[in-house]
Design an enzyme around this catalytic site. Sequence first.
Site, PDB file in Angstrom:
ATOM      1  N   ARG A  83       1.880  10.074   1.711  1.00  0.00           N
ATOM      2  CA  ARG A  83       2.824   9.085   1.209  1.00  0.00           C
ATOM      3  C   ARG A  83       2.141   7.714   1.187  1.00  0.00           C
ATOM      4  O   ARG A  83       1.298   7.421   2.042  1.00  0.00           O
ATOM      5  CB  ARG A  83       4.045   9.021   2.127  1.00  0.00           C
ATOM      6  CG  ARG A  83       5.131   8.108   1.594  1.00  0.00           C
ATOM      7  CD  ARG A  83       6.258   7.882   2.608  1.00  0.00           C
ATOM      8  NE  ARG A  83       7.241   6.980   2.044  1.00  0.00           N
ATOM      9  CZ  ARG A  83       8.067   6.224   2.747  1.00  0.00           C
ATOM     10  NH1 ARG A  83       8.029   6.272   4.076  1.00  0.00           N
ATOM     11  NH2 ARG A  83       8.924   5.417   2.152  1.00  0.00           N
ATOM     12  N   HIS A  84       2.527   6.886   0.217  1.00  0.00           N
ATOM     13  CA  HIS A  84       1.992   5.513   0.173  1.00  0.00           C
ATOM     14  C   HIS A  84       2.260   4.780   1.498  1.00  0.00           C
ATOM     15  O   HIS A  84       3.123   5.181   2.275  1.00  0.00           O
ATOM     16  CB  HIS A  84       2.633   4.732  -0.980  1.00  0.00           C
ATOM     17  CG  HIS A  84       4.120   4.663  -0.867  1.00  0.00           C
ATOM     18  ND1 HIS A  84       4.751   3.819   0.016  1.00  0.00           N
ATOM     19  CD2 HIS A  84       5.100   5.373  -1.476  1.00  0.00           C
ATOM     20  CE1 HIS A  84       6.047   3.992  -0.070  1.00  0.00           C
ATOM     21  NE2 HIS A  84       6.299   4.939  -0.958  1.00  0.00           N
ATOM     22  N   GLY A  85       1.539   3.675   1.713  1.00  0.00           N
ATOM     23  CA  GLY A  85       1.702   2.906   2.941  1.00  0.00           C
ATOM     24  C   GLY A  85       2.889   1.945   2.892  1.00  0.00           C
ATOM     25  O   GLY A  85       3.700   1.991   1.953  1.00  0.00           O
ATOM     26  N   GLY A 358       1.581  10.288  -3.039  1.00  0.00           N
ATOM     27  CA  GLY A 358       2.905  10.236  -3.649  1.00  0.00           C
ATOM     28  C   GLY A 358       3.907   9.520  -2.766  1.00  0.00           C
ATOM     29  O   GLY A 358       3.591   8.512  -2.134  1.00  0.00           O
ATOM     30  N   ALA A 401       2.893   6.155   5.004  1.00  0.00           N
ATOM     31  CA  ALA A 401       1.584   6.822   5.148  1.00  0.00           C
ATOM     32  C   ALA A 401       1.693   8.222   5.769  1.00  0.00           C
ATOM     33  O   ALA A 401       0.707   8.774   6.254  1.00  0.00           O
ATOM     34  CB  ALA A 401       0.577   5.971   5.926  1.00  0.00           C
TER      35      ALA A 401
END
Length: 472
Positions: A83-85, A358, A401
């Site tokens: 996952r994005h931060g 994602g 994240a």
Amino acid sequence: MFSVTQPAGGVLLAALGLVVPRLSFASLSVPDIPHIAPYFGTKTRYEEVNPHLLRDPLSADPSVLRSPPAERCSPVHLTAVIRHGSRYPTIKNIRRIQKLSELVRTEASRSSGGSEDWIQDIRSRWEAWYTEDMDGQLVAKGRDDLRQLASRLASLFPSLLSEENVKNRRVRFLTSSKHRCVSSVEAFQEGLQRHWGRPGESQHSVCVRADTEPEYSHEVDDELMRFFERCRGYVEGVENNHTALLEVEKFKHGKEMEGVRRRMADRLGLPHHRLTPDLVEAAFFLCSYELSIRSVHSPWCFLFNETDAKVLEYKSDLKQYWKRAYGHEISSLSSCPLFHHVFRTLDKAGRPPSVLVGHAETLLPLLSLLGLYKDQTPPTASNYPSQHGRRFQTSQIVPYAANLLFVLYDCQRGPRLQLLINESPVRFPGLEEEDAPLYRDVRATYRHLLDGCDFHRECEGRAVGRAPNTEL
Ligand SMILES: *[C@@H]1O[C@H](CO)[C@@H](O)[C@H](O)[C@H]1NC(C)=O
Ligand SMILES: *[C@@H]1O[C@H](CO)[C@@H](O)[C@H](O)[C@H]1NC(C)=O
């Protein structure tokens, strides 16, 4: 935008000329984390799940790799779904924050609770500094999240995430098209380069210099990373279905949330009816954003104690459960393309490592398809008291994240597969005796999905009206 960072504890100073409350500066000298920080659902910091990273953000623990020692295994493939931060609020929440701070500024009674510093801070010193153009973008801390994760993974898998493999394009980087994900996949690559280039040097004290601007390579693939918006059965049956999230709506107006709302209104000296459940949540999220973006203990956090935070966490869990996980089967089935992508890659020994970036909305359906974090009793609006020990707790599963790692080992008895979630081993449902069961046993467990799980059939077959298929 944020240009000054400070090594200790990843503390971030916003150099924006903001009106920063007095309390925040006090909290910067002593890293001071609100008690309610582990309950922020999908807005939880990764460090709340792995607190040792607050002391050493680059420490990787090789003991999490658990293939049977007697079989002399070595890792031969890694697929990481990440996952994005940490990010800014999206527009919807920025507007709620603005509404809340306006309400408190104009209507909070000046006589109530006036002896407490934090109330004065909220009323007169705190300013809503979030603007709509920030809409969901990755923040500096979010770049650190991905750089540091990359460095730890490179330490755990030196032969897979190696400099040579990346230079020769033998590592695949795929990302969702959203800005925060593209920035995240770039930060991940930056983290790898720093890991090889300057071992031992602190990663978060240095800004990227223009003359060392690294080269990034990635492919945008929304069919894999944003499958949910392309699945008609999901969009019509859940996303646009007003009754799909009934449990969430009921809980929002139920007795637990009412209690939180009443206490918050009392603490602020606001007339109860002026504070909607959405504004209560905005204050809770505000506390989370101030921590995850600026590393400050915001005065807004004092509006909630842990009992309140657990109620608000449950509200978020209900939403994710009914919108993205077990609540509706189509949510998990919509991730079939990603599921097949992962297993096709695992099937072909020697495929390059894959890093896929994602969203929480990407991870939760896939985790559900794999049967992870499933409770016997679904969470509903009325069973909160019996849900304290639930597995489905999004603060633990999908913080910023968050990552799901598939690690394939070559072993004497054949290939084995291990799952790690947020860098901790997790066992496959039905194969609980071993951390890294034989790959053929994993395949047998998921046989029904490997032979089925057809995106078109699941996603188009259930549509109410059958319009011509124009997608994919
Ligand atoms: C909407 O959701 C409800 C509750 O989950 C479900 O019973 C219903 O079938 C859904 N409607 C559509 C059109 O899929
Ligand atoms: C939070 O406050 C409520 C109401 O004052 C109280 O009943 C509850 O025990 C408190 N919880 C904690 C963890 O202090």
